[in-house]
Scaffold this motif. Structure first.
Motif, mmCIF file in Angstrom:
data_model
loop_
_atom_site.group_PDB
_atom_site.id
_atom_site.type_symbol
_atom_site.label_atom_id
_atom_site.label_comp_id
_atom_site.label_asym_id
_atom_site.label_seq_id
_atom_site.Cartn_x
_atom_site.Cartn_y
_atom_site.Cartn_z
ATOM 1 N N PRO A 1 -1.549 3.243 -3.261
ATOM 2 C CA PRO A 1 -0.372 2.983 -2.427
ATOM 3 C C PRO A 1 0.383 1.749 -2.911
ATOM 4 N N PRO A 2 1.692 1.686 -2.658
ATOM 5 C CA PRO A 2 2.518 0.576 -3.163
ATOM 6 C C PRO A 2 2.018 -0.808 -2.779
ATOM 7 N N LEU B 1 7.976 0.747 -6.597
ATOM 8 C CA LEU B 1 6.655 1.284 -6.274
ATOM 9 C C LEU B 1 6.740 2.407 -5.254
ATOM 10 N N VAL B 2 7.620 2.251 -4.282
ATOM 11 C CA VAL B 2 7.796 3.297 -3.266
ATOM 12 C C VAL B 2 8.343 4.572 -3.911
ATOM 13 N N VAL B 3 9.325 4.430 -4.796
ATOM 14 C CA VAL B 3 9.894 5.595 -5.479
ATOM 15 C C VAL B 3 8.852 6.260 -6.378
ATOM 16 N N ALA C 1 4.531 -3.309 1.385
ATOM 17 C CA ALA C 1 3.882 -2.762 2.579
ATOM 18 C C ALA C 1 4.920 -2.306 3.602
ATOM 19 N N LEU C 2 5.945 -3.132 3.815
ATOM 20 C CA LEU C 2 6.988 -2.789 4.783
ATOM 21 C C LEU C 2 7.760 -1.543 4.344
ATOM 22 N N GLU D 1 -0.982 -1.853 -2.085
ATOM 23 C CA GLU D 1 -2.211 -2.226 -2.793
ATOM 24 C C GLU D 1 -1.904 -2.619 -4.230
ATOM 25 N N ILE D 2 -1.002 -1.899 -4.863
ATOM 26 C CA ILE D 2 -0.594 -2.243 -6.233
ATOM 27 C C ILE D 2 0.032 -3.633 -6.270
ATOM 28 N N ALA D 3 0.979 -3.880 -5.358
ATOM 29 C CA ALA D 3 1.666 -5.176 -5.342
ATOM 30 C C ALA D 3 0.691 -6.313 -5.071
ATOM 31 N N LEU D 4 -0.305 -6.064 -4.226
ATOM 32 C CA LEU D 4 -1.298 -7.094 -3.909
ATOM 33 C C LEU D 4 -2.142 -7.424 -5.135
ATOM 34 N N ILE D 5 -2.632 -6.397 -5.818
ATOM 35 C CA ILE D 5 -3.455 -6.623 -7.005
ATOM 36 C C ILE D 5 -2.649 -7.293 -8.116
#
Length: 296
Positions: free
Chosen positions: A244-245, A177-179, A121-122, A247-251
């Motif tokens: 978005p990155p 994820l950002v990349v 998120a950051l 949301e992916i990391a959270l799931i």
């Protein structure tokens, strides 16, 4: 779509719900690692990482060669520096977890890895200027508390070195994820999974020898490399085009919840009350985030 006009899935674009469903399938495949590891007879630690990465490398090579055929090498070259960066991040994720486990507890490692949604998120806010809503921050906090509650009895101040190594996993995951999100319209980064597997093999080979894996071990490690690594990682690269990155990391934290369930069902491991309670908190955080999206 890549810059060469070729994509693994053609012109298909999933809805938000379909993308989330595919990502949940990824977490199901990732979460079998603990259960499969219980079936190993002789292979240990970094040898497991080496063989898993090697089978991932083989699977990705076959898949890429089959899909792109004569253009396979062209697609690898087309990734450029961002493909190398993404591959390096995959290599960090493939190796740091196992190295961390040799230097600290599973509980310490899992807690550090649960920082992935926050870091994603950051980074998305800083580098992609992605707006993060209050409900998402709340969901990230609730899920993080849930992971901590699951493993709190095993957390200790010992193994600081291992925790620092484990920090490479959420950092690399967030950066990757950002990349993937930033480059989704310019280049297809699915071949970067192959690059990551190759790097992981090269790094772990010296520590993996002499090989001790039995034939039974190799069969299970092939399952890990193909089903637990190659397929879900390639699928994640594609899904990252549409989610978005953060949301992916959270799931992806569902992997932490599902892992103990597989071990309980398939290896007769006990599942403490704290694991159930913490898992419900993680799921609750995901539900809050999903409800917010549906309400919007």
């Amino acid at each position: 779509m890549s810059e060469n006009g070729t994509s693994v899935t053609g012109g298909f674009r999933p809805s938000h719900r379909q993308a989330i469903a595919l990502l949940i399938v990824c977490t199901l495949m990732w979460s079998i690692a603990g259960l499969v590891s219980r079936q190993l007879e002789q292979a240990k630690s970094l040898e497991v990482t080496f063989w898993r990465s090697l089978f991932c490398l083989i699977a990705m090579s076959v898949g890429i060669a089959w899909h792109w055929r004569a253009k396979a090498l062209q697609m690898l070259w087309a990734m450029g520096r961002w493909g190398l960066f993404s591959g390096a991040m995959w290599a960090v994720m493939f190796t740091c977890f196992m190295i961390a486990l040799t230097r600290t507890s599973v509980a310490n490692t899992v807690v550090v890895m649960s920082l992935a949604p926050l870091l994603a998120a950051l980074m998305a806010r800083i580098f992609l200027k992605t707006a993060i809503e209050k409900s998402t921050w709340f969901a990230i906090a609730v899920a993080g508390i849930g992971v901590w509650w699951m493993v709190r009895d095993g957390i200790s101040a010992e193994g600081l070195e291992g925790m620092l190594i484990a920090a490479g996993v959420p950092l690399a995951s967030a950066a990757n994820l950002v990349v993937l999100r930033a480059q989704r319209a310019q280049v297809d980064l699915i071949p970067a999974v192959l690059v990551g597997a190759l790097m992981s093999c090269a790094v772990t080979l010296p520590w993996a020898m002499p090989f001790e894996a039995s034939h039974n071990d190799l069969a299970w490690l092939a399952l890990l490399g193909i089903v637990q690594l190659a397929i879900p990682c390639a699928l994640l690269v594609w899904v990252a085009r549409f989610l978005p990155p953060h949301e992916i990391a959270l799931i992806c934290l569902l992997e932490v919840v599902l892992g103990p369930i597989w071990a309980w069902l398939g290896a007769d491991e006990k599942m403490p009350a704290a694991t159930v309670q913490g898992g419900l908190l993680v799921i609750g955080g995901l539900a809050v985030n999903a409800w917010r999206d549906r309400w919007k």
